[in-house]
Motif scaffolding. Sequence first.
Motif, PDB file in Angstrom:
ATOM      1  N   SER A 155       0.842  -1.188   0.000  1.00 34.64           N
ATOM      2  CA  SER A 155       0.000   0.000   0.000  1.00 34.64           C
ATOM      3  C   SER A 155       0.885   1.248   0.000  1.00 34.64           C
ATOM      4  O   SER A 155       2.107   1.155   0.140  1.00 34.64           O
ATOM      5  N   PHE A 156       0.267   2.375  -0.112  1.00 31.19           N
ATOM      6  CA  PHE A 156       0.986   3.653  -0.073  1.00 31.19           C
ATOM      7  C   PHE A 156       1.806   3.770   1.204  1.00 31.19           C
ATOM      8  O   PHE A 156       2.881   4.341   1.214  1.00 31.19           O
ATOM      9  N   TRP A 157       1.323   3.199   2.304  1.00 32.00           N
ATOM     10  CA  TRP A 157       1.980   3.271   3.609  1.00 32.00           C
ATOM     11  C   TRP A 157       2.967   2.143   3.836  1.00 32.00           C
ATOM     12  O   TRP A 157       3.530   2.023   4.915  1.00 32.00           O
ATOM     13  N   GLY A 158       3.168   1.294   2.822  1.00 34.81           N
ATOM     14  CA  GLY A 158       4.147   0.214   2.937  1.00 34.81           C
ATOM     15  C   GLY A 158       3.603  -1.066   3.533  1.00 34.81           C
ATOM     16  O   GLY A 158       4.347  -1.997   3.815  1.00 34.81           O
ATOM     17  N   LYS A 159       2.284  -1.155   3.701  1.00 34.97           N
ATOM     18  CA  LYS A 159       1.672  -2.361   4.252  1.00 34.97           C
ATOM     19  C   LYS A 159       1.506  -3.399   3.142  1.00 34.97           C
ATOM     20  O   LYS A 159       1.107  -3.077   2.027  1.00 34.97           O
TER      21      LYS A 159
END
Length: 156
Positions: free
Chosen positions: A74-78
């Motif tokens: 994801s955008f947040w690195g998840k």
Amino acid sequence: MKEKNSWDATKSLLVIFNYENDEQLKGFRKSLDKILNSSNVNRLIIVVNIGKEVDKKTLPPHFLIYYCSPMDFSFWGKLKDVQLESELKKEFDLLMCFGENKNGIAKVVEETKIKRRISINAFSKTADLLLNTESTEPSEMLDFAIKNLQKIAIYE
């Protein structure tokens, strides 16, 4: 207390490998199979980093391999792959990371409980052991890593 070497003490193994082409991946899998047949490893997960231009559907499926591209974060690195995320919540005896991590998997794996972490032909702040070999041939990198692990005594 019994002395063992790091390789013989490994029962669960997490491998991270960078995909270049089908032949390279095939050679890596063949070399890894050969080494694992004479090991104590009974649980194995392989994460193959692929570029975003590589279509996962064209890669050979295998129940132990997770193909991971930049699109899997994801955008947040998840991590978006819930099955891989579930596997990475388990504990591992050894992490063998081959080459620089191009995707966000290194950050995700930092949270995984791993007893010993080695990095082959790459720098890692979290690795317990950094190994460098001149070869980029999968079989030679694996042999080099295993031979070094067999020289490291641990006590259990």
